[in-house]
Design a protein around this motif. Structure first.
Motif, PDB file in Angstrom:
ATOM      1  N   MET A  56       9.659   5.633   8.971  1.00  0.00           N
ATOM      2  CA  MET A  56       9.066   6.764   8.311  1.00  0.00           C
ATOM      3  C   MET A  56      10.113   7.549   7.556  1.00  0.00           C
ATOM      4  O   MET A  56      11.049   8.078   8.147  1.00  0.00           O
ATOM      5  N   ALA A  57       9.944   7.581   6.239  1.00  0.00           N
ATOM      6  CA  ALA A  57      10.723   8.473   5.387  1.00  0.00           C
ATOM      7  C   ALA A  57      12.212   8.459   5.702  1.00  0.00           C
ATOM      8  O   ALA A  57      12.848   9.491   5.792  1.00  0.00           O
ATOM      9  N   VAL A  67     -12.344  10.172   3.009  1.00  0.00           N
ATOM     10  CA  VAL A  67     -13.005   9.625   1.824  1.00  0.00           C
ATOM     11  C   VAL A  67     -13.580   8.270   2.222  1.00  0.00           C
ATOM     12  O   VAL A  67     -13.156   7.688   3.210  1.00  0.00           O
ATOM     13  N   SER A  98       8.793   4.612   3.326  1.00  0.00           N
ATOM     14  CA  SER A  98       8.326   4.257   4.654  1.00  0.00           C
ATOM     15  C   SER A  98       7.947   2.783   4.698  1.00  0.00           C
ATOM     16  O   SER A  98       7.801   2.131   3.669  1.00  0.00           O
ATOM     17  N   VAL A 115      -8.551  12.260   8.873  1.00  0.00           N
ATOM     18  CA  VAL A 115      -7.787  11.021   8.675  1.00  0.00           C
ATOM     19  C   VAL A 115      -8.406  10.155   7.589  1.00  0.00           C
ATOM     20  O   VAL A 115      -7.755   9.726   6.658  1.00  0.00           O
ATOM     21  N   PHE A 116      -9.700   9.915   7.720  1.00  0.00           N
ATOM     22  CA  PHE A 116     -10.373   9.110   6.708  1.00  0.00           C
ATOM     23  C   PHE A 116     -11.407  10.005   6.042  1.00  0.00           C
ATOM     24  O   PHE A 116     -12.598   9.899   6.312  1.00  0.00           O
ATOM     25  N   ASN A 172       4.332   9.955  -3.220  1.00  0.00           N
ATOM     26  CA  ASN A 172       5.188  10.727  -2.333  1.00  0.00           C
ATOM     27  C   ASN A 172       6.425   9.940  -1.915  1.00  0.00           C
ATOM     28  O   ASN A 172       6.318   8.866  -1.337  1.00  0.00           O
ATOM     29  N   PRO A 173       7.616  10.470  -2.233  1.00  0.00           N
ATOM     30  CA  PRO A 173       8.818   9.704  -1.944  1.00  0.00           C
ATOM     31  C   PRO A 173       9.030   9.466  -0.465  1.00  0.00           C
ATOM     32  O   PRO A 173       9.587   8.449  -0.055  1.00  0.00           O
ATOM     33  N   GLU A 174       8.566  10.392   0.363  1.00  0.00           N
ATOM     34  CA  GLU A 174       8.736  10.192   1.795  1.00  0.00           C
ATOM     35  C   GLU A 174       7.941   8.980   2.258  1.00  0.00           C
ATOM     36  O   GLU A 174       8.361   8.252   3.139  1.00  0.00           O
ATOM     37  N   ILE A 175       6.800   8.805   1.657  1.00  0.00           N
ATOM     38  CA  ILE A 175       5.973   7.670   2.060  1.00  0.00           C
ATOM     39  C   ILE A 175       6.487   6.396   1.406  1.00  0.00           C
ATOM     40  O   ILE A 175       6.494   5.325   1.998  1.00  0.00           O
ATOM     41  N   ALA A 221       5.528  -0.014   7.176  1.00  0.00           N
ATOM     42  CA  ALA A 221       4.634  -0.150   8.317  1.00  0.00           C
ATOM     43  C   ALA A 221       4.182  -1.591   8.392  1.00  0.00           C
ATOM     44  O   ALA A 221       3.389  -2.043   7.571  1.00  0.00           O
ATOM     45  N   ILE A 242       2.198   4.754  -3.231  1.00  0.00           N
ATOM     46  CA  ILE A 242       2.036   6.196  -3.105  1.00  0.00           C
ATOM     47  C   ILE A 242       3.190   6.921  -3.777  1.00  0.00           C
ATOM     48  O   ILE A 242       4.344   6.527  -3.660  1.00  0.00           O
ATOM     49  N   VAL A 261       0.840  -1.201   0.000  1.00  0.00           N
ATOM     50  CA  VAL A 261       0.000   0.000   0.000  1.00  0.00           C
ATOM     51  C   VAL A 261       0.871   1.245   0.000  1.00  0.00           C
ATOM     52  O   VAL A 261       0.651   2.190  -0.740  1.00  0.00           O
ATOM     53  N   LEU A 262       1.906   1.191   0.821  1.00  0.00           N
ATOM     54  CA  LEU A 262       2.801   2.347   0.901  1.00  0.00           C
ATOM     55  C   LEU A 262       3.555   2.560  -0.395  1.00  0.00           C
ATOM     56  O   LEU A 262       3.787   3.680  -0.818  1.00  0.00           O
ATOM     57  N   ILE A 270     -13.771   4.493   2.507  1.00  0.00           N
ATOM     58  CA  ILE A 270     -12.706   3.507   2.408  1.00  0.00           C
ATOM     59  C   ILE A 270     -13.332   2.147   2.173  1.00  0.00           C
ATOM     60  O   ILE A 270     -14.073   1.633   3.005  1.00  0.00           O
TER      61      ILE A 270
END
Lengths: 386, 930
Positions: free
Chosen positions: B460-461, B914, B426, B911-912, B420-423, B428, B418, B414-415, B916
Motif C-alpha cells: 500500500m502506497a 456504485v 500500491s 465500499v461498493f 491517485n498516486p498512493e494507489i 494487490a 487510478i 486495475v490499480l 459494479i
C-alpha cells in the motif's frame, strides 16, 4: 507497549469504488458532562484552567462553567487559588505558584455544595530539549486537486532524554509573512489622495495554531531520543510559504497516564472509517467526583514540563507555487472611474497605478494584506533573513 | 403406472453418448380398439396394466389429449406415431419395452453393448467377501431408469434369514466418482440411508420387493425395483445432473428437509451457485453463505462471517479436513477457496456431528472435487481480476485420479488505472491452488491426498506491505470392512502465517511476522450394525505451535527495539462416540458425546498476578518458567450433542437439538471486523477456553407436491468466557496479552425462516431471520469491564435480515439470476457530545453500539450465456455478466468522525457505492454437458 496502528483506510480505495460522503447521524441522546482543560508547567505562570460543559455533537459550542472554586495543591501542602478571569477560565496569580520538576501537583474543583472534584497527584516530569526542527521538500496528493503538489514536511528531533522512558506531546503554532500583490498609490475617501508609505499594507504576518498535536513515547525505542518525528505538512497551494514561515513547537513531557489519555483522544478523533479500527469508547479524564466515582468528567489537567523551539523557513526556491494571485482586468480599471459612486462604508478604497500610468481599483484583498487575516505589525520574535 | 420424474431432455443428452446398438424388434403388441378415445393418461395406465410396456415421460411437458385408434390391429408403435406426432411429441421404444416420450426431441432408446450381461451382476454372489475380492473395481449397470427388477442375493442363500444386508457403492456414471451423501430411500418401509465419503452405503431390509429411490445433490434421481433375496452387493450408477438443461441453482439434499435428522445445516454444491451474481467476476462460496439464514457479516469486504450471533473466530473452515485459519484474500473481499476445485460445502450452524469440535458457532466443511477417473479434462476462466485453470484426469483409469486447480490475479492493472498516486503505487495480488489425489489401493482401501495453498501479496502506497499464506495438506486412508463399516485415518497439516512491513512512520518503521502450525491425527470408524443404527467412534489430536512473531526495526533509520513475542504450544485431543438411532420410521434420535482434553504446554514463562487486582504489568508478582512440553495448564470438558426428529406426516417433521462445545484457540482481535494483522492465540493459564451451548427447534415441510421446501428454526445460545478486550488494547505488539483480555458472556437467539424452490425454470430461495446477539463483560474489578459492565449488542447484531435469491432459465443457454439483500444496519457507537481541549473540538462517545448504521439494501443481477449445445465440440464456453449493487445504493460500511483543523466532521464510507459490472468467461473441454 503500544505502537500506532497502520492506517488501513488505504485498503479501501484499492477497490476504487468506495466513496466517502459527509454524513452526520441523528443522535438523539446528549449528555451534558463537566470538562476540564488546563495545565501546570515548569514554565513561569500564570497557569490557566478552563472548566466547561459538553455541547450536543450536532450543535457544537463552548459552554463555559462559571462560579467554581478552583485550586492547585502541591505535595508540600501549598494551595494556590485560581481566580475566574473570564467565564469558565480560571487563572493563577502571576506571582503565584510555579511548577517545579519532581514535585507533585493536583487540581481541586468545588462546583457547588454537593459536588467536589479532584485529580490524583501527578509528578512534574523532567523536561527534554528539542534538538532541531527541519523541513524536507515532499510531494503529496492534494485532496481536491487529485494530483501531487510540492510542499514542505516538517520534522522534529529531540535531544537525548535523561531518562529511559518518556512520553511526549507536541503542540505548535505557526506564523507566516506574506505580501499583497500590488503596492498602493492612491486612496479614495470621498476624494482621491496620494497614499504615503506604499508598502505599509504590503507586508503582513499571520499566526495560527496547528490544531493538531503529535504524540510519541520512547518506550519502544532503543534509545530515549526522537528522530525525524513527522510534524505537519504545508503545500504550495497557499501563501503560507510564499515569503517566510516560522514554526514554534512546544514539547510537553507527560506522565504515562496523561499520554494514554491524549493518545486515546487522538485515536477517537482521527478515525479512518475502516473496519479495522477499534470500537470508539468513552475516555474519562483525570478529574474525579470525590463522592460519586461513576460520574464521567472529561478532559485532563496536565502536570507537565515544557521545552520549546522556533525555526524560520524561507520560501523554498525552485518550487512551483499554485496559490491564486490577482490579475487586473478591464473591470478593475472601470472601477477606478466609478470610485465616486462607492458607498462611504467602504472608505478608504485603495487604488494602484500600472507602469503605463493606468489607474485601477482591484479587489481590495490584492492590495490590503490585512484582508487575509494577518496583521501589519511584525511580531516581536520575528527575525528577517537579512 | 407412470414415471413422471423422468426428464426427457436429460435422456437425450445421455443417450447420444451411448454407442449405437441394434434395435431389437419385439413381439408385436396389438392395441385393442377399446382404448380409442381414451385420454392419454388412461391409455398409458391401460397399456401398462396389460402389457410389460412402461412409459417414461415428463408429466409437466405432456398435456393430456385423446388417443385416436384408427383401426384394429395396429401396433403400439403405429398408434403412438399416429397420435404423438400430431401433438409434436416424439417417442421411442427400447428392447426392454420402455417407451420414452418427449417433447421436441426424439430419443434414441439405444443401450450400450453388453447391457444384458451387465444386469446379471446384480444376481448376487453366494459369498460376499469372495465376490468383492474378485470383482472388478466397479460392476454395474447403465440401466438407471429401467424399471426392471434388480435381484440381490439368491433364494438359496436367503432360505434361513428374514433380513438381508444390501450394500454397495453409488457412483457417477460419467466419471466414476463416488456420489457422496446420496440418499437411498425405500418408500414402503419409510427407511433409508446415505452414502459416505466413498459413496458407500449399506441397508438392512427384510427379504422382499421394494422400490428404491436414490437422490443426491448433483446426480439425477434414480428409481429401482429391487428384489432382496439374501445379503448381496448392489452398485448403482447415477447420471450427473446436467444443470443447464432444466434447473437448479441450489439444492440441499431434497428429502433431508423433512426426513433427515440434521437441522441448522446448509449444503450447497458449487455447481449450483454458478449463476449467482458475483463481485468482479469471482464466484465465492463465502459470499453465497452470506445469503443463507443466520449468517451475517459486519460489512462488505469484512473477513469471514458471523453465524447465529457469534464472532467470526468461532467458525472452523475445513477443506477436506484441512483447517484454514485465514479464509480471506485482500483482507476479506474474496475468499481463499477457488470455486472450480470445490464440489460442495456444508455449513453446520447447530446440531454438530460429534466428530467436529473446537469451535462454538459453525463448521464450514468444504469438499474438494475429486478428479475425473475416466478422462482428462480441463477448464478455466477469466474475470476482471483473476485467471484460473483446472486440470483433472485419471492416474490409473477408473481407479485413481488427480485434480489440480489454480487461480491467480494476473496483474495489478486495475490499480494502475487510478489517478491517485498512493494507489498507483500500491499492489494487490493473490493466488490459490488446490491439488486433490484419490487413489484406490484395493476396492476397499482408498487414499486421498489434498494439497492446499493460498497467498496474498499486498503493498500500500509505498509504505506498507503485507503477505499472507495458508499451506495445508491432508492424507486420508479409508478402509471399508465387512461391506458396511468404514474406518478412516487422517494426518492433517495446516500452516498459516503473515508478514508485515510498515514504514509509514520512519521513526517506528517495523517488520512483523506471525505463524501458526497445526498438526493433527484423526481416526474414526463408522459402524452400521443395521439400518436403524449408525455409530461413529473416533479420536483426534491436534498439536498447535504458534509463533506470536517478532516485531523488528525495518531499517537502520527505525529506532524501535526489536521484540520477540514468543512461542506457544498446545495439545487439543478429543474422543467421541455418537449414535444415530431410528427408533421407528417416524422417530429418530442422534446422541453424541465428545470429550475434549486440552493442555497448554511449555516452554513458557508465566506471570502471576496479585489476587483480586486487575491483571496489569504493575500487578505481576511472580514468574514461573516451564520446560519444553511441560503442562502449564489443562482443561477438559465433555461436549454433548443431542438431536431428535419426528415425522408428523410425509411432508412435515419437527426436529430439536441441544449442543455444547468448547473452543481452545481464538483470535486476538478487538477491531470491528477481523483485521489483517489479527493473530490466533491459545487458551492459557490466564485466558480460559470458551464454551458454548445451543438449543434449537425447527419445523420442516415440503409444500406444493415437494416443489417448495419450507423450514423454520428457533435457536438460543450462550457463550461463556467470550474473549473481549480492554478499551484501547494494542494486540499486535503485546508481550502479555492476558493483561488486555477480559472474558465475558454472549447471549444470542433468533428465528429463521427459509422457503426454497430447488427446481424448475424459476428456482431459488427467500429467507428471513430475526435475531439478537448481546455481549456483557462485567466484573467487580472496575478496570475489568467493557461498556461499564452493561450489556451491548455485538458488532454483527443485525436483527432483521432478508435474502432473496432467484434464478430464471429462459432456455438452456440463457438464464438470469438476482439477489436481494436487506439487513438492519449494524450497531455502532456515535458521539453523544462535543467538548474542547486546547481549543480543539473533541468527541465524547455514546455507550458501545448504542446506535445503528443506516439499513443495508442491495440488489445484484447476472446474466449467464452458455455456448452452443453441439454434442461434438472441443470446448464449451460460457459468459457471466454480473452487476453488483444494481441500484448503486451507498450502503454505509461505517460512519466515522474525525477532527480536521480543530473541527469535528462526520463521514459515511460506502465500499461498493456504485453498481459494479463485471464480465467473466469460463471454458471447459468437451461439450456443454460434460
Amino acid at each position: 507497549m503500544r505502537i500506532k496502528s497502520i492506517h488501513f483506510v488505504m485498503l479501501i480505495p484499492i477497490f476504487l469504488l468506495a466513496c466517502v460522503d459527509e454524513y452526520w447521524p441523528n443522535v438523539d441522546r446528549y449528555e451534558q458532562l463537566m470538562v476540564v482543560d488546563g495545565m501546570i508547567t515548569d514554565e513561569p505562570g500564570p497557569y490557566e484552567v478552563k472548566l466547561s460543559l459538553t455541547a450536543p455533537a450536532n450543535d457544537p459550542s463552548y459552554i463555559p462553567l462559571s462560579g467554581c472554586f478552583v485550586s492547585i495543591v502541591d505535595d508540600l501542602g501549598n494551595t494556590e487559588i485560581l481566580k475566574e478571569f473570564e467565564p469558565g477560565t480560571y487563572r493563577t496569580d502571576s506571582n503565584g505558584i510555579r511548577g517545579i520538576t519532581g514535585r507533585q501537583y493536583k487540581l481541586i474543583v468545588h462546583r457547588d455544595d454537593e459536588r467536589s472534584y479532584e485529580t490524583a497527584f501527578e509528578t512534574l516530569p523532567l523536561a527534554t530539549e528539542i534538538d532541531s526542527i527541519y523541513t524536507e521538500i515532499e510531494y503529496k496528493e492534494d485532496k481536491d486537486l487529485h494530483h501531487e503538489l510540492a510542499g514542505l514536511q516538517f520534522y522534529l528531533d529531540s535531544k537525548r532524554a535523561k531518562q529511559d522512558t518518556n512520553y511526549f506531546m507536541w503542540r505548535g503554532e505557526a506564523t507566516y509573512h506574506y505580501e499583497s500583490d500590488y503596492t498602493i498609490r492612491w486612496y479614495y475617501d470621498g476624494s482621491l489622495e496620494w497614499f504615503h508609505g506604499p508598502d505599509s499594507l504590503y507586508h503582513c504576518w499571520k499566526t495560527y495554531p496547528l490544531n493538531i498535536f503529535f504524540l510519541q513515547s520512547t518506550l519502544a525505542l532503543n534509545e530515549p531520543i526522537i528522530k525525524r518525528l513527522p510534524l505537519h505538512y504545508v503545500n504550495t497551494q497557499t501563501r503560507l510559504l510564499s515569503v517566510r514561515y516560522s514554526l514554534l513547537m512546544r514539547q510537553f513531557s507527560l506522565s504515562q497516564r496523561a499520554y494514554a489519555f491524549w493518545e486515546t483522544l487522538a485515536e477517537m478523533n482521527t478515525q479512518q472509517g475502516s473496519l479495522y479500527t477499534n470500537q470508539p469508547y468513552q475516555t474519562k479524564g483525570n478529574l474525579v467526583n470525590t463522592t460519586d466515582l461513576s460520574e464521567v468528567v472529561l478532559g485532563y489537567f496536565l502536570v507537565t514540563a515544557v521545552a520549546e523551539k522556533r525555526i524560520f523557513v524561507d520560501r523554498p526556491n525552485n518550487l512551483p507555487f499554485y496559490y491564486p494571485t490577482c490579475s487586473l482586468d478591464e473591470a478593475d480599471f472601470e472601477a477606478y472611474g466609478a470610485l465616486h459612486w462607492a458607498d462611504p462604508v467602504f472608505y478608504p478604497i485603495y487604488a494602484i497605478e500600472t507602469n503605463g500610468g493606468r489607474r485601477a481599483v482591484p479587489n481590495q484583498s490584492c492590495v490590503d494584506c490585512r484582508r487575509h487575516g494577518g496583521t501589519i505589525n511584525k511580531p516581536d520574535f520575528w527575525i528577517d533573513p537579512w | 403406472m407412470r414415471y413422471p420424474v423422468l426428464k426427457g431432455h436429460l435422456l437425450v443428452v445421455i443417450f447420444v453418448f451411448l454407442s449405437s446398438f441394434a434395435f431389437s424388434q419385439q413381439i408385436e403388441y396389438i392395441v385393442p380398439l377399446n382404448l380409442n378415445q381414451q385420454s392419454w393418461s388412461n391409455f398409458v395406465k391401460e397399456v401398462e396394466a396389460t402389457t410389460n410396456y412402461r412409459f417414461f415421460y415428463h408429466s409437466d411437458s405432456i398435456v393430456d389429449f385423446q388417443i385416436n385408434i384408427a383401426s384394429d390391429g395396429l401396433s403400439l408403435e403405429a398408434v403412438l406415431s399416429e397420435n404423438l406426432s400430431t401433438q409434436q411429441y416424439y417417442f421411442s421404444i427400447d428392447a426392454e419395452h420402455n417407451v420414452f416420450v418427449s417433447k421436441n426431441q426424439a430419443l434414441k432408446a439405444e443401450l450400450p453393448p453388453g447391457f444384458i450381461d451387465m444386469t446379471q451382476s446384480y444376481v448376487a454372489d453366494s459369498s460376499l467377501t469372495d465376490q468383492t475380492e474378485s470383482s472388478k473395481d466397479f460392476l454395474s449397470t447403465t440401466k438407471t431408469y429401467v424399471a426392471k427388477t434388480l435381484v440381490v442375493g439368491s433364494a438359496r442363500e436367503g432360505v434361513h434369514i428374514s433380513k438381508a444386508t444390501v450394500s454397495g457403492y453409488i457412483k457417477n456414471r460419467e466419471d466414476g466418482l463416488a456420489v457422496v451423501g446420496a440418499t437411498l430411500y425405500i418408500p414402503q418401509l419409510e427407511t433409508g440411508t446415505t452414502t459416505d465419503a466413498l459413496g458407500f452405503y449399506s441397508l438392512q431390509l427384510p427379504k422382499g420387493k421394494y422400490r428404491l429411490v436414490v437422490n443426491s445433490i448433483d446426480t439425477e434421481e434414480g428409481k429401482y425395483e429391487l428384489q432382496v433375496l439374501s445379503n448381496g452387493k448392489l452398485d448403482l450408477l447415477l447420471d450427473k445432473k446436467v444443470y443447464a438443461l432444466d434447473e437448479v441453482i441450489i439444492k440441499s439434499e431434497r428429502y433431508d428437509n423433512v426426513r433427515g435428522t440434521q437441522m441448522g445445516f446448509e449444503k450447497i454444491s458449487t455447481k449450483s451457485i454458478k449463476e449467482i451474481p458475483t463481485i468482479m467476476g469471482e464466484r465465492d462460496i463465502i459470499k453465497v453463505a452470506l445469503l443463507l439464514p443466520g449468517v451475517q457479516s459486519v460489512g462488505e469486504g469484512a473477513s469471514g462471517f458471523n453465524v447465529r450471533g457469534s464472532p467470526a473466530d468461532q467458525n472452523l473452515f475445513y477443506i477436506n479436513n484441512v483447517p484454514i485459519y485465514n479464509t480471506s484474500h485482500l483482507f476479506g473481499f474474496f475468499s481463499t477457496f477457488p470455486p472450480d476445485a470445490i464440489s460442495e460445502f456444508t455449513l453446520y450452524k447447530s446440531n454438530f456431528p460429534a466428530k467436529f469440535g473446537g469451535r462454538l458457532s459453525s463448521i464450514f466443511d468444504i469438499t474438494a472435487k475429486d478428479g475425473n477417473k475416466k478422462n482428462f479434462s480441463a477448464r478455466g476462466g477469466i474475470s476482471p481480476i483473476t485467471g484460473k485453470l483446472l486440470v483433472e484426469g485419471p492416474i490409473v483409469k477408473d481407479k485413481s485420479s488427480y485434480l489440480v486447480g489454480v487461480r491467480s490475479t494476473y496483474s495489478n492493472w486495475v490499480l494502475k488505472l487510478i489517478e491517485n498516486p498512493e494507489i498507483k503505487n500500491s499492489r494487490a495480488g493473490f493466488a490459490d491452488a488446490v491439488a486433490n489425489f484419490s487413489i484406490a489401493l484395493t476396492p476397499k482401501d482408498r487414499i486421498k491426498i489434498l494439497g492446499y495453498y493460498s497467498y496474498d501479496d499486498i503493498k500500500m502506497a509505498n509504505h506498507t506491505q503485507f503477505n499472507y499464506e495458508n499451506i495445508g495438506t491432508s492424507v486420508t486412508w479409508n478402509h471399508v470392512f465387512k461391506e458396511k463399516h468404514n474406518f478412516e485415518l487422517s494426518y492433517i497439516y495446516s500452516n498459516y502465517g503473515f508478514g508485515e512491513e510498515n514504514s509509514e512512520f520512519q521513526l517506528e518503521a517495523y517488520k512483523h511476522s506471525y505463524r501458526l502450525k497445526h498438526n493433527e491425527v484423526r481416526a474414526g470408524v463408522t459402524l452400521r450394525p443395521n439400518n436403524d443404527h449408525r455409530i461413529a467412534i473416533g479420536v483426534n489430536s491436534v498439536l498447535y505451535m504458534l509463533d506470536q512473531g517478532e516485531h523488528l526495526p525495518l531499517n537502520s533509520e527505525s529506532l524501535i527495539d526489536g521484540v520477540d513475542l514468543g512461542q506457544e504450544k498446545g495439545l487439543e485431543s478429543s474422543v467421541y462416540i455418537s449414535e444415530d438411532w431410528d427408533i421407528s420410521p417416524l422417530f429418530s434420535i442422534s446422541a453424541g458425546l465428545r470429550y475434549n482434553f486440552y493442555s497448554y504446554l511449555g516452554p513458557q514463562d508465566v506471570y502471576s498476578y496479585v489476587e483480586g487486582a486487575p491483571k496489569e504489568i504493575e500487578n505481576i508478582t511472580d514468574t514461573t518458567s516451564y520446560g519444553n512440553n511441560e503442562i502449564i495448564k489443562s482443561y477438559s470438558a465433555p461436549d454433548f450433542r443431542l438431536a431428535a426428529k419426528y415425522i408428523i406426516n410425509p411432508n412435515l417433521s419437527v426436529k430439536a437439538s441441544f449442543n455444547t462445545l468448547h473452543q481452545y484457540i481464538f483470535m486476538l482481535s478487538n477491531t470491528i471486523a477481523l483485521s489483517p494483522t489479527d493473530k490466533w492465540k491459545l487458551s492459557d493459564s490466564h485466558i480460559k477456553p470458551m464454551s458454548g451451548q445451543q438449543y434449537a427447534v425447527g419445523a420442516f415441510t415440503n409444500l406444493a407436491k415437494n416443489k417448495l421446501e419450507f423450514s423454520t428454526e428457533v435457536y438460543y445460545k450462550r457463550v461463556k468466557n467470550l474473549v473481549e478486550y480492554k478499551d484501547g488494547a494494542d494486540l499486535l505488539v503485546n508481550e502479555v496479552p492476558e493483561v488486555d483480555v477480559l472474558q465475558g458472556e454472549l447471549e444470542a437467539y433468533g428465528i429463521e425462516f427459509m422457503l426454497k424452490k430447488p427446481f424448475g425454470r424459476l428456482n431459488g430461495w427467500v429467507n428471513y431471520t430475526y435475531s439478537k446477539s448481546m455481549v456483557v463483560v462485567d466484573s467487580d474489578i472496575p478496570g475489568n469491564q467493557t461498556n461499564f459492565g452493561k450489556a451491548y449488542p455485538a458488532n454483527y447484531d443485525k436483527p432483521h435480515a432478508l435474502n432473496l435469491v432467484l434464478n430464471y432459465k429462459f432456455s438452456r443457454r440463457l438464464s438470469i439470476s438476482g439477489n436481494l439483500v436487506y439487513a438492519t444496519g449494524r450497531p455502532t457507537t456515535y458521539p453523544s457530545a462535543i467538548y474542547y481541549q486546547n481549543g480543539m473540538q473533541v468527541l465524547h462517545y455514546s455507550m458501545r453500539n448504542e446506535y445503528r448504521l443506516p439499513d443495508y439494501f442491495r440488489v445484484d443481477l447476472s446474466i449467464n450465456l452458455e455456448g452452443n449445445l453441439l454434442a461434438k465440440k472441443l470446448a464449451h464456453g460460457s459468459w457471466n455478466l454480473s452487476v453488483y449493487n444494481v441500484t448503486g445504493r451507498k450502503n454505509a460500511y461505517s460512519v466515522y468522525f474525525t477532527s480536521e483543523n480543530g473541527q469535528v466532521k462526520g463521514y459515511k464510507l460506502s465500499v461498493f457505492g456504485v453498481p459494479i459490472v463485471s464480465l467473466s468467461y469460463n471454458f471447459k473441454l468437451g461439450n456443454y454437458a460434460n
